[in-house]
Every structure is written in structure tokens, then in C-alpha cells.
Design a protein around this motif. Structure first.
Motif, PDB file in Angstrom:
ATOM      1  N   ALA A 153      14.632  33.575  15.865  1.00  0.00           N
ATOM      2  CA  ALA A 153      14.073  34.912  16.087  1.00  0.00           C
ATOM      3  C   ALA A 153      13.065  34.815  17.218  1.00  0.00           C
ATOM      4  O   ALA A 153      12.443  33.758  17.422  1.00  0.00           O
ATOM      5  CB  ALA A 153      13.401  35.441  14.824  1.00  0.00           C
ATOM      6  N   ASP A 154      12.903  35.911  17.975  1.00  0.00           N
ATOM      7  CA  ASP A 154      11.905  35.908  19.054  1.00  0.00           C
ATOM      8  C   ASP A 154      11.057  37.162  18.982  1.00  0.00           C
ATOM      9  O   ASP A 154      11.499  38.216  18.514  1.00  0.00           O
ATOM     10  CB  ASP A 154      12.582  35.794  20.414  1.00  0.00           C
ATOM     11  N   LEU A 155       9.833  37.045  19.465  1.00  0.00           N
ATOM     12  CA  LEU A 155       8.885  38.150  19.476  1.00  0.00           C
ATOM     13  C   LEU A 155       7.938  37.970  20.652  1.00  0.00           C
ATOM     14  O   LEU A 155       7.172  36.996  20.697  1.00  0.00           O
ATOM     15  CB  LEU A 155       8.097  38.190  18.158  1.00  0.00           C
ATOM     16  N   ASP A 156       8.027  38.878  21.622  1.00  0.00           N
ATOM     17  CA  ASP A 156       7.129  38.869  22.785  1.00  0.00           C
ATOM     18  C   ASP A 156       7.096  37.516  23.490  1.00  0.00           C
ATOM     19  O   ASP A 156       6.024  36.985  23.836  1.00  0.00           O
ATOM     20  CB  ASP A 156       5.707  39.257  22.360  1.00  0.00           C
ATOM     21  N   GLY A 157       8.266  36.941  23.706  1.00  0.00           N
ATOM     22  CA  GLY A 157       8.338  35.678  24.433  1.00  0.00           C
ATOM     23  C   GLY A 157       8.127  34.438  23.592  1.00  0.00           C
ATOM     24  O   GLY A 157       8.218  33.311  24.102  1.00  0.00           O
ATOM     25  N   VAL A 158       7.860  34.616  22.313  1.00  0.00           N
ATOM     26  CA  VAL A 158       7.709  33.483  21.396  1.00  0.00           C
ATOM     27  C   VAL A 158       8.975  33.384  20.547  1.00  0.00           C
ATOM     28  O   VAL A 158       9.435  34.385  19.998  1.00  0.00           O
ATOM     29  CB  VAL A 158       6.472  33.674  20.488  1.00  0.00           C
ATOM     30  N   ARG A 159       9.526  32.187  20.449  1.00  0.00           N
ATOM     31  CA  ARG A 159      10.759  32.007  19.677  1.00  0.00           C
ATOM     32  C   ARG A 159      10.555  30.979  18.579  1.00  0.00           C
ATOM     33  O   ARG A 159      10.036  29.885  18.831  1.00  0.00           O
ATOM     34  CB  ARG A 159      11.911  31.556  20.583  1.00  0.00           C
ATOM     35  N   ALA A 160      10.966  31.335  17.363  1.00  0.00           N
ATOM     36  CA  ALA A 160      10.967  30.401  16.237  1.00  0.00           C
ATOM     37  C   ALA A 160      12.409  30.120  15.840  1.00  0.00           C
ATOM     38  O   ALA A 160      13.244  31.028  15.831  1.00  0.00           O
ATOM     39  CB  ALA A 160      10.195  30.974  15.054  1.00  0.00           C
ATOM     40  N   SER A 161      12.693  28.859  15.521  1.00  0.00           N
ATOM     41  CA  SER A 161      14.055  28.463  15.162  1.00  0.00           C
ATOM     42  C   SER A 161      13.995  27.497  13.981  1.00  0.00           C
ATOM     43  O   SER A 161      13.057  26.698  13.866  1.00  0.00           O
ATOM     44  CB  SER A 161      14.757  27.798  16.344  1.00  0.00           C
ATOM     45  N   TRP A 162      14.998  27.581  13.117  1.00  0.00           N
ATOM     46  CA  TRP A 162      15.017  26.789  11.892  1.00  0.00           C
ATOM     47  C   TRP A 162      16.407  26.210  11.628  1.00  0.00           C
ATOM     48  O   TRP A 162      17.424  26.799  11.988  1.00  0.00           O
ATOM     49  CB  TRP A 162      14.659  27.652  10.674  1.00  0.00           C
ATOM     50  N   VAL A 163      16.432  25.097  10.935  1.00  0.00           N
ATOM     51  CA  VAL A 163      17.635  24.578  10.296  1.00  0.00           C
ATOM     52  C   VAL A 163      17.414  24.751   8.805  1.00  0.00           C
ATOM     53  O   VAL A 163      16.469  24.172   8.239  1.00  0.00           O
ATOM     54  CB  VAL A 163      17.893  23.105  10.641  1.00  0.00           C
ATOM     55  N   VAL A 164      18.244  25.575   8.150  1.00  0.00           N
ATOM     56  CA  VAL A 164      18.074  25.892   6.734  1.00  0.00           C
ATOM     57  C   VAL A 164      19.169  25.198   5.927  1.00  0.00           C
ATOM     58  O   VAL A 164      20.364  25.424   6.151  1.00  0.00           O
ATOM     59  CB  VAL A 164      18.122  27.411   6.491  1.00  0.00           C
ATOM     60  N   ARG A 165      18.761  24.382   4.986  1.00  0.00           N
ATOM     61  CA  ARG A 165      19.693  23.602   4.167  1.00  0.00           C
ATOM     62  C   ARG A 165      20.261  24.441   3.018  1.00  0.00           C
ATOM     63  O   ARG A 165      19.723  25.511   2.705  1.00  0.00           O
ATOM     64  CB  ARG A 165      18.984  22.360   3.623  1.00  0.00           C
ATOM     65  N   PRO A 166      21.306  23.954   2.368  1.00  0.00           N
ATOM     66  CA  PRO A 166      21.898  24.711   1.248  1.00  0.00           C
ATOM     67  C   PRO A 166      20.935  24.998   0.110  1.00  0.00           C
ATOM     68  O   PRO A 166      21.087  25.998  -0.606  1.00  0.00           O
ATOM     69  CB  PRO A 166      23.049  23.805   0.792  1.00  0.00           C
ATOM     70  N   ASP A 167      19.911  24.143  -0.084  1.00  0.00           N
ATOM     71  CA  ASP A 167      18.960  24.388  -1.171  1.00  0.00           C
ATOM     72  C   ASP A 167      17.862  25.371  -0.770  1.00  0.00           C
ATOM     73  O   ASP A 167      16.946  25.637  -1.554  1.00  0.00           O
ATOM     74  CB  ASP A 167      18.346  23.076  -1.661  1.00  0.00           C
ATOM     75  N   GLY A 168      17.934  25.916   0.452  1.00  0.00           N
ATOM     76  CA  GLY A 168      16.951  26.884   0.912  1.00  0.00           C
ATOM     77  C   GLY A 168      15.779  26.289   1.663  1.00  0.00           C
ATOM     78  O   GLY A 168      15.011  27.025   2.297  1.00  0.00           O
ATOM     79  N   SER A 169      15.596  24.962   1.603  1.00  0.00           N
ATOM     80  CA  SER A 169      14.516  24.329   2.363  1.00  0.00           C
ATOM     81  C   SER A 169      14.839  24.387   3.846  1.00  0.00           C
ATOM     82  O   SER A 169      16.008  24.396   4.249  1.00  0.00           O
ATOM     83  CB  SER A 169      14.311  22.880   1.917  1.00  0.00           C
ATOM     84  N   ALA A 170      13.803  24.440   4.679  1.00  0.00           N
ATOM     85  CA  ALA A 170      14.023  24.620   6.111  1.00  0.00           C
ATOM     86  C   ALA A 170      13.056  23.780   6.931  1.00  0.00           C
ATOM     87  O   ALA A 170      11.931  23.481   6.497  1.00  0.00           O
ATOM     88  CB  ALA A 170      13.873  26.088   6.483  1.00  0.00           C
TER      89      ALA A 170
END
Length: 241
Positions: A153-170
Motif C-alpha cells: 500500500a502507498d500513501l503520499d509517496g510512502v510505501r509499506a509492503s508485507w509478506v503474510v504467511r498462512p497463519d496471519g503473521s507478517a
């Protein structure tokens, strides 16, 4: 007398010829016993054929790994047809996006920051090697069911990215700005040696741990960037930045 000498010479020549043939036969036999036939020798010395298998039409894979000195890293890989998108991060201060194509079950992609991803699908897992900032990792990534995968996801030039596992942990990293791989032409980057590249480009990025991401019942996700709620998107193989 002349006939006698002629017969004698012919006899000597015949003996010499017989001896030569015997020596050749013996040498050939010894060589065969020592090295085997040419076909056998080539077969034993030839490398094993590739084990890559065709990818499914659409799938996602995740692996946690550690370098030889214990540094952690996680990678997510999405494949849709021939297109591939992958994201690797340590959840603190390093990340890399990989975009490209797979062919015959094999992947070979370099990120904008000179990180490398080489892997192949063995019919079950994606097995390969990842190099991040000069640090090598080996991984074996099994397929994961939805809604696990990569999100961004990005907001005003800032981007956050995740790897989300099947158990919901990221595990995720947030890019707050600084140097982008798009700020330079590839010809310019090629002129920099490894240390110059790290000092002038790679290490100029402003990175931090991403805020927690929550997967919702409708297979969407929710997260925040700098206190503002955002809706991360699921990354497929055709995703590009």
C-alpha cells in the motif's frame, strides 16, 4: 637364394605385424577396462538434467530463511502465467522487489538495487538462491493458500509492503523516501562499483519496520501508514511498480 631371402623377409614382416596388432589389442583392452567405453564415461561425467517443472497457471509461495551468519529474511513469490513478482525483506531495514518472467519453471531476476533471485519450481516448491546487499540466502518456498501472499500500500509517496504467511503473521518494511531505483539510468548505475552503488544508491533509502497488517474475512486487508488507515492490495505475478 634370392627366393629364400624374400621368404625370410616376408616371414619377419608377418611376425612384426602380428606383434603390433597384439600390442594394440592389449592396449585397447586395458584402456577399456580402466576408463570404460566412451558412452559409459560420458554418461557418468554428464551433469544431472534440470529438475524444473512447469508452474501452475497461478500460485503464490513464501519462505523464511537465514544467511550463513544468521541474518533473517522472508520472500514471497507470485506467479501468473509467465509473469513473476517477488518481494523480499527482513522486517527492519532492507527490502527488494523483483519483477520479470519465468520460463520452463525457472526464474532469474535482478532488482533495481542489484539484488538477485534465481530459482526453479520442482513440482512442489520454489527452490533457489537470493542475494540481498551481498548476503546470500538459500530457500525452499512451498505454495500458500489465499489470503496469504504479498501485500503493498502507498500513501503520499510512502510505501509499506508485507509478506503474510498462512497463519496471519507478517513481516514488512516501509519505504519513507530517499533514493529510488528509478532515479538513475541503468547506464549510470553500471559505472558504479559495488561499494559506490551501496553508498550512493542502495543505502540512501529510508526504511523502517512496517506497521502490522490485518487480513479480513472478505480476503481484503487493513493496515496503517504513519497513523493513516490504508487498504493494502494483494500482489499477483503481473504486479509492477
Amino acid at each position: 637364394m634370392k627366393n629364400y631371402i624374400r621368404i625370410l623377409l616376408l616371414g619377419v614382416a608377418a611376425l612384426l605385424t602380428l606383434g603390433t596388432l597384439s600390442a594394440c589389442s592389449s592396449g585397447t583392452k586395458e584402456a577399456t577396462e580402466t576408463t570404460g567405453s566412451p558412452e559409459t564415461s560420458e554418461t557418468s561425467a554428464a551433469p544431472a538434467p534440470g529438475t524444473a517443472s512447469p508452474f501452475p497457471a497461478s500460485a503464490k509461495y513464501i519462505a523464511d530463511m537465514k544467511s550463513a551468519d544468521g541474518k533473517p529474511m522472508v520472500i514471497g513469490i507470485a506467479v501468473d502465467g509467465d509473469e513473476v513478482a517477488a518481494y523480499a525483506c527482513n522486517g527492519v531495514d532492507d527490502e527488494a522487489w523483483f519483477f520479470g518472467n519465468q520460463k520452463d519453471g525457472k526464474i532469474g531476476i535482478t532488482s533495481r538495487f542489484k539484488d538477485t533471485l534465481t530459482a526453479e519450481f520442482n513440482g512442489k516448491d520454489v527452490v533457489g538462491d537470493l542475494t540481498m546487499n551481498g548476503v546470500a540466502f538459500k530457500f525452499s518456498a512451498p505454495a500458500v493458500p489465499a489470503p496469504a501472499g504479498m501485500y503493498t500500500a502507498d500513501l503520499d509517496g510512502v510505501r509499506a509492503s508485507w509478506v503474510v504467511r498462512p497463519d496471519g503473521s507478517a513481516t514488512g518494511v516501509q519505504f519513507n523516501g530517499g533514493v529510488s531505483g528509478r532515479d538513475f539510468e541503468q547506464a549510470e548505475l553500471q559505472q558504479l562499483n559495488e561499494q559506490q552503488f551501496r553508498n550512493a544508491v542502495r543505502n540512501k533509502r529510508q526504511l523502517q519496520q512496517a506497521q502490522q497488517i490485518t487480513l479480513l474475512a472478505n480476503k481484503s486487508a487493513r493496515a496503517t501508514i504513519n497513523g493513516t488507515e490504508v487498504t493494502p492490495v494483494l500482489v499477483n505475478g503481473n504486479f509492477r511498480l
